[in-house]
Scaffold this motif. Structure first.
Motif, PDB file in Angstrom:
ATOM      1  N   SER A  43      27.791 -63.708  36.892  1.00 53.54           N
ATOM      2  CA  SER A  43      29.151 -63.390  37.344  1.00 53.54           C
ATOM      3  C   SER A  43      29.151 -62.597  38.649  1.00 53.54           C
ATOM      4  CB  SER A  43      29.903 -62.624  36.257  1.00 53.54           C
ATOM      5  OG  SER A  43      29.939 -63.369  35.054  1.00 53.54           O
ATOM      6  N   ILE A  46      28.708 -64.929  41.513  1.00 52.05           N
ATOM      7  CA  ILE A  46      29.977 -65.615  41.794  1.00 52.05           C
ATOM      8  C   ILE A  46      30.918 -64.661  42.539  1.00 52.05           C
ATOM      9  CG2 ILE A  46      32.012 -66.724  40.770  1.00 52.05           C
ATOM     10  CD1 ILE A  46      30.166 -67.602  38.436  1.00 52.05           C
ATOM     11  N   LEU A  66      36.106 -70.706  40.267  1.00 50.49           N
ATOM     12  CA  LEU A  66      35.024 -69.716  40.387  1.00 50.49           C
ATOM     13  C   LEU A  66      35.350 -68.446  39.601  1.00 50.49           C
ATOM     14  CD1 LEU A  66      33.946 -70.040  44.144  1.00 50.49           C
ATOM     15  CD2 LEU A  66      32.538 -70.507  42.130  1.00 50.49           C
ATOM     16  N   SER A  70      33.116 -67.176  36.315  1.00 52.14           N
ATOM     17  CA  SER A  70      32.624 -65.802  36.167  1.00 52.14           C
ATOM     18  C   SER A  70      33.125 -65.200  34.857  1.00 52.14           C
ATOM     19  CB  SER A  70      33.104 -64.963  37.355  1.00 52.14           C
ATOM     20  OG  SER A  70      32.844 -63.598  37.154  1.00 52.14           O
TER      21      SER A  70
END
Length: 205
Positions: A43, A46, A66, A70
């Motif tokens: 995460s 990202i 995105l 995450s």
């Protein structure tokens, strides 16, 4: 208990997250604080992509997916296990951010955003969500205290965008009982007291 904090950028929610964590710890409770996007190794990678100002060609659909990717990792790797262990989880942003920012702010169809949430977070809905609400002009004043270099890709968005996001949050708050809207122009201490009052009410239900 799963508690989330929301609001437009510079509303002061991160300060309140920390104060609430300290409150629970003083009561001897185990608390986990997480942030969005981020919170796990995947995460955080990202997050770097999402907030990098160099990525100014990112389409809004990419942005939503995105953020959701995450979040999906965070829910399964951290939030669900923590809650299963009986811990209190406080999250600095969660899925409502995507509804407000990518839905109301960017203009993606709200139904599509909600469908993505169903996949990303499944049944993991917060028990209570605090929206620290401030007028956009207050956010602009606070933003002016930072250099352009300190601001991320989302924070440099237009005032018009943040008006849409703010209105999105207020619309959400009218539709679900878990939301508590707090005037973020009050003192840090007053906001914290209001949050504690709401938490105590929830604990006594």
């Amino acid at each position: 208990m799963f508690i989330t904090f929301e609001g437009i950028d510079f509303c002061g929610k991160s300060t309140q997250v920390e104060l609430l964590k300290n409150y629970f710890e003083r009561k001897g409770k185990s608390v986990q604080v997480i942030r969005e996007p981020g919170g796990t190794e995947i995460s955080e990678k990202i997050r770097d992509i999402l907030l990098d100002k160099k990525n100014n060609k990112m389409f809004m659909e990419t942005e939503l997916l995105l953020f959701s990717a995450s979040r999906a990792q965070l829910v399964r790797e951290k939030i669900n296990p923590f809650i299963k262990q009986g811990e209190i989880v406080i999250s600095d942003r969660f899925h409502d951010s995507s509804t407000a920012y990518q839905g109301y702010g960017r203009g993606l169809p709200i139904d599509s955003v909600l469908n993505v949430h169903k996949l990303a977070i499944a049944e993991r809905i917060p028990d209570i969500t605090f929206i620290i609400d401030i007028p956009v002009e207050v956010a602009v004043k606070r933003k002016s205290e930072k250099t352009h270099q300190e601001l991320d890709r989302i924070e440099v968005s237009s005032n018009d965008f943040f008006e849409k996001v703010r209105n999105g949050y207020l619309t959400l708050a009218k539709n679900e009982k878990r939301f508590r809207v707090i005037d973020g122009t009050q003192s840090i201490e007053n906001i914290h007291k209001l949050i504690i009052n709401y938490i105590e009410e929830l604990e006594h239900l």
